[in-house]
Scaffold this active site. Structure first.
Site, PDB file in Angstrom:
ATOM      1  N   GLU A 242      58.221 -13.913 -14.961  1.00  0.00           N
ATOM      2  CA  GLU A 242      59.608 -14.241 -14.740  1.00  0.00           C
ATOM      3  C   GLU A 242      60.508 -13.074 -14.819  1.00  0.00           C
ATOM      4  O   GLU A 242      61.253 -12.914 -15.640  1.00  0.00           O
ATOM      5  CB  GLU A 242      60.026 -15.384 -15.823  1.00  0.00           C
TER       6      GLU A 242
ATOM      7  N   GLU B 172      54.443 -22.787 -13.591  1.00  0.00           N
ATOM      8  CA  GLU B 172      54.606 -23.363 -14.800  1.00  0.00           C
ATOM      9  C   GLU B 172      55.355 -24.614 -14.681  1.00  0.00           C
ATOM     10  O   GLU B 172      56.461 -24.701 -14.237  1.00  0.00           O
ATOM     11  CB  GLU B 172      55.340 -22.608 -15.852  1.00  0.00           C
TER      12      GLU B 172
END
Ligand SMILES: *[C@@H]1O[C@H](CO)[C@@H](O)[C@H](O)[C@H]1NC(C)=O
Ligand SMILES: *[C@@H]1O[C@H](CO)[C@@H](O)[C@H](O)[C@H]1NC(C)=O
Ligand SMILES: *[C@@H]1O[C@H](CO)[C@@H](O)[C@H](O)[C@H]1NC(C)=O
Length: 489
Positions: free
Chosen positions: A123, A268
């Site tokens: 991320e 995720e």
């Protein structure tokens, strides 16, 4: 002339047979995070994965002990590179070569680990990082790709960059209006060009729980997969769950860059079971089960009908009691299994078993706990509690947590015990100036579970080896004593 052509033909046929079934079906995998103070042996975890027929795993780092345990397991691996390493790997092709050599090639021998993806950064475009990693991503993927080519792995191991869903937005919350954040347009354009030319998917992390947690107005039932009284109507498309809406926002954003067909992997997704209002066992089970069935239905989303995401990695495999609580106390409770590999709720992963299977042969510390001594004056205990909870996990004590209502003394005992288990039940770690006491009666109350730690062979190799030698010495000594006793009779 003929032979090489035939060989080529056969290898092509072979490759086709191998890759066809995988391309058409999306699979459920898991994120195996290790930010826990009580870690299971990697081989125990690999057995847990196999018992649950989980064939895809995502790692946040190239942990050699874990990669070693995965060797020969046939489990497909996505191995991560932490954001902190991007600068080094993007700045030096030697460092990138070395990383690939040591952390990928070394494990991909015959019968080795089946590494399929390298996740470069985690991320890196997250808003809260204030842009510090944005310009490090392209140099890092460029170097790693070159290293993979040199290592002859570029055709097999694909580079991806897991992005948080905050990389894109949409006006009015309409999926069709999805665009990447304006400051990211340039970098994401470069990224998707790279991904496309390498046959890599776009990896995104989607968290309806966080939408609910961050925004009091977010309709709770829209997060789940059970229908909603708050459907989102977008032209002729109707969205009944946040996942589809979010996913199609990404599809639209990719479409605006000319890559509307790019394959998508969910890196995720999950729901925490503790540590906040709305984070509980029931909600976690309903969300994860709804997600699994939704993916398995192969229905896809309104913008990609009948095309489900390529793969979906649940977050996460275990609760991780050493994660930062900056996002919230729920951060340590995302596991479908507790830290010791026990299923937290019933879940059919759609992989062949109807239920989760627990980890086998878990080596626990002895069944004993540290609690507040009922006889002592606890007025000065606050400081001890603070110190204990600054290193051990006490997140369930807070508002919305499963241990929030166990009373003042319960709070103290819980904190003491967390600390005591963290310190592997070292007797001094239950002293607290005489305020602590070891008990053999499980102090758990209702849903509030007082843990017993596991023996961490990974972290305490030396001491456990030491312990073994010691045990042998004792046995030998006893035998000798026994012998002398018999002789003297
Ligand atoms: C392999 O990965 C680990 C974990 O990310 C890292 O600490 C280590 O430095 C890497 N090895 C090399 C040679 O870069
Ligand atoms: C569990 O969380 C859900 C939403 O996430 C909430 O609607 C429900 O009331 C919670 N249940 C309990 C028992 O707190
Ligand atoms: C126990 O600790 C939690 C977290 O600090 C707090 O919210 C709760 O009020 C405490 N309970 C009592 C009875 O002091």
């Amino acid at each position: 002339m003929l032979q090489p052509t035939l060989t080529l033909l056969f290898s092509l046929l072979f490759l086709c047979c191998l890759s066809l079934p995988m391309a058409s079906e999306s699979a459920i995998g898991v994120n195996w995070g290790t930010l826990s103070s009580h870690r299971l042996k990697p081989s125990t975890v690999v057995n847990l994965l196999r018992d649950n027929k989980i064939s895809k795993v995502k790692l946040f780092e190239a942990d050699p002990a874990i990669l070693k345990a995965l060797m020969g397991s046939a489990i497909q691996v996505m191995v991560g590179i932490p954001n902190e390493m991007l600068s080094l790997l993007g700045g030096s092709s030697v460092a990138a070569d070395y990383w690939v050599q040591r952390n990928v090639s070394a494990f991909m021998t015959k019968g080795g680990a089946d590494i399929r993806y390298i996740a470069v950064g985690n991320e890196p475009f997250l808003t809260s990082y204030n842009g510090q990693f944005i310009n490090l991503v392209i140099p890092a993927i460029t170097n790693i790709q070159q290293s993979l080519v040199k290592a002859n792995l570029a055709g097999y191991v694909k580079i991806v960059v897991p992005c948080n869903a905050d990389a894109y937005e949409s006006s009015g919350g309409l999926p069709s209006q999805g665009v990447f954040r304006s400051e990211l347009t340039q970098i994401i354009t470069q990224l998707v060009q790279f991904l496309n030319s390498n046959g890599s998917p776009f990896v995104v992390n989607i968290y309806p729980f966080l939408s609910l947690y961050d925004n009091g107005d977010f309709p709770g039932d829209y997060a789940f997969f059970q229908g909603t009284t708050h459907a989102v109507t977008d032209g002729s498309n109707v969205y009944t769950n946040a996942f589809d809406g979010n996913y199609d926002t990404l599809v639209s954003a990719l479409g605006k860059l000319g890559y509307g067909q790019m394959p998508i992997v969910i890196g995720e997704i999950g729901w925490p079971s503790d540590g906040a209002i709305g984070a509980n066992i029931t909600a976690a089970r309903v969300f994860n089960q709804g997600l699994v069935y939704h993916i398995a239905s192969n229905k896809g989303t309104p913008l990609r009908p009948n095309v489900p995401p390529m793969d979906v990695y649940l977050f996460g495999l275990f609760d991780e009691g050493a994660k930062s609580t900056l996002p919230g106390n729920f951060e340590r409770h995302w596991g479908i299994f507790s830290f010791d590999g026990q299923a937290k709720y019933s879940l059919n992963l759609g992989l062949g078993n109807k239920e989760l299977r627990n980890a086998r042969n878990v080596e626990y510390l002895p069944s004993r706990w540290c609690v507040a001594n009922p006889l002592s004056d606890l007025t000065n205990v606050v400081n001890h509690m603070k110190i204990a909870c600054s290193v051990a996990d006490c997140t369930t004590l807070n508002y919305g947590g499963s241990c929030n209502e166990i009373g003042e003394k319960g709070n103290i005992s819980y904190a003491f015990n967390s600390f005591y288990q963290l310190r592997m039940q070292d007797s001094q770690s239950c002293e607290f100036d005489g305020l602590g006491m070891v008990t053999f009666l499980d102090p758990s109350v209702g849903d509030c579970h007082f843990l017993v730690g596991v023996i961490d062979r990974g972290l305490n190799k030396d001491s456990s080896a030491c312990q073994k030698t010691y045990q042998w010495l004792v046995i030998v000594l006893l035998l000798i004593l026994h012998g002398t006793f018999f002789l003297s009779m």
